[in-house]
Motif scaffolding. Structure first.
Motif, PDB file in Angstrom:
ATOM      1  N   ILE A  10      -9.883  -0.076  -0.487  1.00  0.00           N
ATOM      2  CA  ILE A  10      -9.423   1.066  -1.281  1.00  0.00           C
ATOM      3  C   ILE A  10      -8.368   0.550  -2.255  1.00  0.00           C
ATOM      4  O   ILE A  10      -7.351  -0.017  -1.842  1.00  0.00           O
ATOM      5  CB  ILE A  10      -8.831   2.158  -0.377  1.00  0.00           C
ATOM      6  N   SER A  46      -9.075   4.635  -5.233  1.00  0.00           N
ATOM      7  CA  SER A  46      -8.196   5.545  -4.497  1.00  0.00           C
ATOM      8  C   SER A  46      -7.880   6.773  -5.343  1.00  0.00           C
ATOM      9  O   SER A  46      -8.151   6.824  -6.551  1.00  0.00           O
ATOM     10  CB  SER A  46      -6.902   4.834  -4.111  1.00  0.00           C
ATOM     11  N   ASN A  61       0.850  -1.184   0.000  1.00  0.00           N
ATOM     12  CA  ASN A  61       0.000   0.000   0.000  1.00  0.00           C
ATOM     13  C   ASN A  61       0.889   1.238   0.000  1.00  0.00           C
ATOM     14  O   ASN A  61       2.106   1.141   0.133  1.00  0.00           O
ATOM     15  CB  ASN A  61      -1.006  -0.012   1.154  1.00  0.00           C
ATOM     16  N   ALA A  78      -6.750  -0.545   2.919  1.00  0.00           N
ATOM     17  CA  ALA A  78      -6.131   0.040   1.726  1.00  0.00           C
ATOM     18  C   ALA A  78      -5.113  -0.914   1.122  1.00  0.00           C
ATOM     19  O   ALA A  78      -4.117  -1.277   1.769  1.00  0.00           O
ATOM     20  CB  ALA A  78      -5.458   1.362   2.080  1.00  0.00           C
ATOM     21  N   ASN A 109      -3.648   0.015  -2.026  1.00  0.00           N
ATOM     22  CA  ASN A 109      -3.778   1.095  -3.006  1.00  0.00           C
ATOM     23  C   ASN A 109      -2.492   1.443  -3.740  1.00  0.00           C
ATOM     24  O   ASN A 109      -2.352   2.555  -4.248  1.00  0.00           O
ATOM     25  CB  ASN A 109      -4.341   2.349  -2.327  1.00  0.00           C
ATOM     26  N   THR A 149      -6.249   0.835  -6.275  1.00  0.00           N
ATOM     27  CA  THR A 149      -5.835   1.567  -7.474  1.00  0.00           C
ATOM     28  C   THR A 149      -5.667   0.627  -8.663  1.00  0.00           C
ATOM     29  O   THR A 149      -6.116   0.919  -9.765  1.00  0.00           O
ATOM     30  CB  THR A 149      -4.517   2.327  -7.238  1.00  0.00           C
TER      31      THR A 149
END
Length: 364
Positions: free
Chosen positions: A109, A131, A46, A78, A80, A111
């Motif tokens: 979360i 994200s 992350n 997360a 992310n 990406t």
């Protein structure tokens, strides 16, 4: 209770949940970094890559889940980083399976689009949050991520109030979250190649290092890395010195405008902060929210959140700003300035701001 917006607070230890809830937090986000299982994995999992900024084990994260669930607070994990190699994806899916053994995990979360698609397929019950690294800056990008199963988007720090208004109004089917406290970075996260890691740490070969190189002649002759003839790696300290990342940035003055635009979630940056700092940030936003409610319903007569929102047009915006700035000064050293402001724009009241947004949108 009429909230107007939720306060999404950073979390890195289970013992932080109760004091942050007492301070006013409505939801949490956190990372996990089980060092013994990451081993020599050539990837951070992350964007806060230091172990101290994350839960160190599944057991501790599940303890935080149990407390937040008991207190009826959402908790997001997360994962992310911008992209993951296959071995990192496998570890993330293993960790999620273990975390889901405890009730209370609200969402993830993300990406990496590959991970996003896989999570949507495996765990339809989880709220998928795009994200800030996804760089959702327009309705077209929002539509794409909605098709991939995303329910909420964290907007880039670089967006102006006007741009936020246009996007949120164009996508009423999506929930949005904005940064309002701490760490206003001048770069666009998903388009940035700066590496927040030890440049000499060779276990992260997937990270791009090229653009972290800079001609350090400008660092001055006293710099230990000064050389007018070659490029050298920039440290985090050098980056802050030259590019102005601001640790105590704030956008609380513009809460009414964000709310009126339709933003329902306000994010505090700071998984790396101490519990005292996290409590102070949460308390600041909670008190600003209480004051805003007092302005909208001075006699406690707001029968619903819808009624309170309808009164934003008549809000004495400058009085609200003045009160919030005074509150900030009482909690943080120093006065407000454009360098500290997330939204350093002319302070239009919400009603005038809406007119400005509408007129601008008609010219496009």
């Amino acid at each position: 209770m009429t909230l107007l917006f939720t306060i999404n607070a950073p979390l890195s230890r289970a013992v932080e949940v109760e004091p942050l809830v007492a301070a006013g937090a409505d939801s949490f986000y956190a990372g996990i970094f089980p060092s013994e299982r990451i081993g020599e994995l050539p990837m951070i999992i992350n964007r806060r890559n230091h172990p101290e900024n994350n839960f160190r084990s599944v057991a501790e994260f599940r303890a935080a889940l149990a407390i937040s669930h008991r207190l009826k607070r959402d908790l997001f994990v997360a994962f992310n980083e911008h992209f993951y190699p296959p071995e990192a994806l496998s570890l993330i899916l293993e960790l999620l399976e273990e975390l889901l053994g405890e009730p209370g995990l609200t969402g993830v979360i993300v990406t990496d689009i590959g991970l996003l698609i896989e999570l949507g397929r495996r765990y339809p019950q989880l709220v998928l949050v795009a994200s800030t690294g996804c760089v959702i800056q327009n309705s077209g990008a929002a539509s794409l991520f909605t098709e991939l199963g995303v329910k909420r988007a964290v907007l880039p720090r670089s967006m102006t109030l006007n741009e936020i208004h246009l996007l949120v109004q164009a996508r009423p089917d999506m929930s949005f979250e904005c940064f309002v406290l701490n760490d206003r970075c001048p770069n666009v996260d998903g388009l940035c190649h700066f590496v927040h890691a030890d440049f000499t740490e060779r276990r992260f070969p997937t990270q791009c290092r090229f653009v972290r190189l800079a001609n350090t002649h400008s660092l001055g002759p006293d710099s230990p890395r000064h050389s007018p003839r070659r490029a050298s790696p920039l440290s985090d300290g050098d980056f802050s010195r030259f590019f102005g990342s601001e640790p105590h940035a704030c956008g609380a003055c513009y809460l009414p405008i964000l709310i009126r635009a339709g933003v329902g979630n306000m994010k505090i940056v700071g998984r790396d902060r101490s519990l005292d700092e996290k409590e102070r940030a949460v308390r600041f936003l909670a008190e600003a929210r209480t004051f805003l409610m007092d302005c909208l319903a001075p006699h406690g007569d707001a029968g619903s959140e819808q009624v309170a929102r309808s009164r934003l047009d008549s809000l004495d915006f400058r009085a609200f700003q003045k009160r919030v700035k005074a509150l900030r000064r009482s909690l943080y050293a120093g006065a407000c300035s454009p360098d500290l402001c997330y939204y350093p724009e002319p302070p239009w009241p919400p009603s005038r701001r809406a007119s400005h947004v509408s007129s601008r949108s008609r010219t496009k």
